[in-house]
Scaffold this active site. Structure first.
Site, PDB file in Angstrom:
ATOM      1  CG  HIS A  82      -2.263   0.894   0.984  1.00  0.00           C
ATOM      2  ND1 HIS A  82      -3.358   0.380   0.409  1.00  0.00           N
ATOM      3  CD2 HIS A  82      -2.468   2.166   1.196  1.00  0.00           C
ATOM      4  CE1 HIS A  82      -4.087   1.297   0.405  1.00  0.00           C
ATOM      5  NE2 HIS A  82      -3.608   2.318   0.911  1.00  0.00           N
ATOM      6  CG  ASP A 161     -10.669   3.190   4.530  1.00  0.00           C
ATOM      7  OD1 ASP A 161     -10.223   4.345   4.909  1.00  0.00           O
ATOM      8  OD2 ASP A 161     -10.361   2.855   3.222  1.00  0.00           O
ATOM      9  NE  ARG A 168      -8.862  10.807   6.228  1.00  0.00           N
ATOM     10  CZ  ARG A 168      -8.047   9.847   5.587  1.00  0.00           C
ATOM     11  NH1 ARG A 168      -8.170   8.758   5.391  1.00  0.00           N
ATOM     12  NH2 ARG A 168      -6.716  10.244   5.433  1.00  0.00           N
ATOM     13  CB  SER A 183      -7.372   5.385   6.085  1.00  0.00           C
ATOM     14  OG  SER A 183      -7.565   5.009   4.683  1.00  0.00           O
ATOM     15  CE  LYS A 187      -7.489   1.748   1.847  1.00  0.00           C
ATOM     16  NZ  LYS A 187      -7.692   2.820   2.438  1.00  0.00           N
TER      17      LYS A 187
HETATM   18  N1  URA Z   1      -4.228   5.928   1.603  1.00  0.00           N
HETATM   19  C1  URA Z   1      -5.198   5.330   2.391  1.00  0.00           C
HETATM   20  O1  URA Z   1      -5.722   4.145   1.910  1.00  0.00           O
HETATM   21  N2  URA Z   1      -5.583   6.090   3.183  1.00  0.00           N
HETATM   22  C2  URA Z   1      -5.158   7.377   3.442  1.00  0.00           C
HETATM   23  O2  URA Z   1      -5.835   7.941   4.264  1.00  0.00           O
HETATM   24  C3  URA Z   1      -4.182   7.796   2.503  1.00  0.00           C
HETATM   25  C4  URA Z   1      -3.717   7.033   1.614  1.00  0.00           C
END
Ligand code: URA
Length: 435
Positions: A82, A161, A168, A183, A187
């Site tokens: 990620h 999320d 957001r 966040s 995930k």
């Molecule tokens: N990637 C994400 O999944 N969430 C964030 O808040 C920023 C980047």
């Protein structure tokens, strides 16, 4: 419990209990807490922050706001990757197929565009027919058979999320360590992988502008990963210029395909190889980076990685022929050259403004309900340290709607600092943080 009490408490800088955080997440997901109250609480968190205990409680509440994928039936280590968000950051489309081609299993949950940064889900959806809403069962099947799959948050998976991310994005509450960490890690936990490689961006195009803040964010996420019993590694990488040369959804997919075809290298390939090497290491496929780089180069040269990308595209409903014929990706009606007003070296690129210029062309969202145009964006002819002559092409704008074109060009040009003296090279990899 009243959400207004929680907003007041956070406004005063007081910590929220686990019970209060759970109440907020449950209420927001089931609709009893409306967007405006959630936005007020997010803004209070942005100003007053959350401590480590609150951040982990928020992460766990979000991760368990829906189902948690169980991938234990798939043999081997399942790894996820990620990025915390950048401009021209299409590493997933290179990393995931490379790792799968080397025998790894990549089970990844991604997000949409956030602020000025692009989102993997939006980019994947630019491939005709590709679906990111495939449900956990199909996701597990594709990981098992193809070795890689990318899924999005939905009503079943991390719905908290999905809603908070979109809120957001349009309320100026993205760039906060606790909100980013919860966040990302919610995930990662919900998607069921055993190991996680995080690409934590730092610089003027990242949500964390200072290296120190990026390291702080990386450490919090690695700690949360440890708590959740996931092998977690974070690599802090540069975002003081766009990573690749394309900004925009289909354009970034195209560039990633070109890297996998061996036509294109640069920082995008180097960052992708660094991340992919770590994925192979946390998956126990390689012991050292040097060994991993050799395997990755072979996976690229043999065309195996490109075939893996095609396989995932096909299994997720997309047209796999895009990997050999990029003209099948959405095409913009016009290409407009943006020329330099000055001669000299590019000494600074205000990367956020490059992302904003692409957003203004339609590549991103300003409001929650905005539709993305997959074809539009920017191709960068010049990057940090390059010499440009007055009147020479700085970039090509891929345009469908000219409504914001003049403003987008002006925002884009304002991002470039052009001076007589050649600048020092920017570092690409800052540091690696592991448990
Ligand atoms: N990637 C994400 O999944 N969430 C964030 O808040 C920023 C980047």
């Amino acid at each position: 419990m009243l959400v207004t009490e929680l907003i007041d408490k956070k406004k005063q800088g007081e910590p929220l209990s686990a019970e209060e955080i759970n109440f907020f997440i449950k209420g927001y997901v089931n609709g009893t807490i409306p967007d405006y109250q959630a936005a007020a609480l997010l803004m209070a968190v942005w100003f007053k922050g959350m401590d480590y205990r609150e951040t982990t409680d928020l992460t766990l509440a979000m991760a368990h706001s829906g189902d948690v994928a169980d991938l234990s039936g798939i043999p081997g280590i399942k790894a996820d990757k990620h990025s915390t968000g950048g401009v021209s950051d299409g590493t997933t489309f290179i990393v995931a197929p490379l790792v799968a081609a080397c025998g790894g299993k990549v089970a990844k949950m991604s997000g949409r565009g956030l602020g000025h940064t692009g989102g993997t889900l939006d980019k994947l959806e630019s491939i005709p027919g590709f679906s990111v809403n495939i449900g956990i069962k199909k996701f597990a099947e594709i990981v098992s058979e193809a070795g890689l799959s990318v899924i999005g948050q939905d009503k079943e998976l991390v719905p908290a999320d999905k809603k908070l991310y979109a809120l957001r994005d349009v309320t100026g509450t993205v760039d906060n360590i606790s909100l980013i960490a919860s966040s990302v890690m919610s995930k990662k936990i919900a998607c069921g992988s055993d190991a996680i490689v995080l690409d934590v961006k730092t610089g003027n195009g990242a949500f964390m502008k200072k290296a120190g803040d990026s390291v702080k964010l990386a450490k919090v996420m690695v700690e949360i990963g440890k708590l959740a019993k996931r092998r977690t590694v974070a690599i802090v990488t540069d975002m003081n210029q766009p990573l690749g040369v394309s900004v925009g959804n289909a354009l970034e997919v195209r560039e990633a395909i070109e890297v996998l075809q061996g036509k294109h290298g640069g920082n995008l390939k180097e960052a992708a190889f660094t991340l992919a090497a770590r994925m192979l290491m946390v998956s126990d496929i390689c012991d050292a980076e040097s060994d991993a780089f050799g395997k990755l180069e072979e996976a690229l040269k043999s065309g195996k990685a490109l075939s893996k990308l095609a396989k995932m595209i096909e299994m997720q409903g997309g047209n796999p022929d895009v990997v050999s014929d990029i003209s099948l990706l959405p095409q913009a009606a016009k290409k407009i050259a943006v020329k330099s007003d000055k001669s000299g070296y590019i000494t600074e690129i205000e990367t956020k403004n490059v992302g904003i210029a692409a957003l203004m062309l339609g590549a991103g969202r300003e409001k929650k309900e905005d539709e993305i145009d997959p074809a539009v964006g920017i191709w960068l002819g010049k990057k940090h340290g390059d010499y440009v002559k007055r009147g020479e092409e700085l970039a090509l704008f891929y345009v469908n709607n000219e409504k914001n074109l003049e403003d987008a060009i002006s925002v884009f040009k304002s991002a470039y600092k052009i001076e007589d003296k050649e600048p020092d090279e920017l570092p690409l990899i800052y540091t690696v943080i592991s448990e």
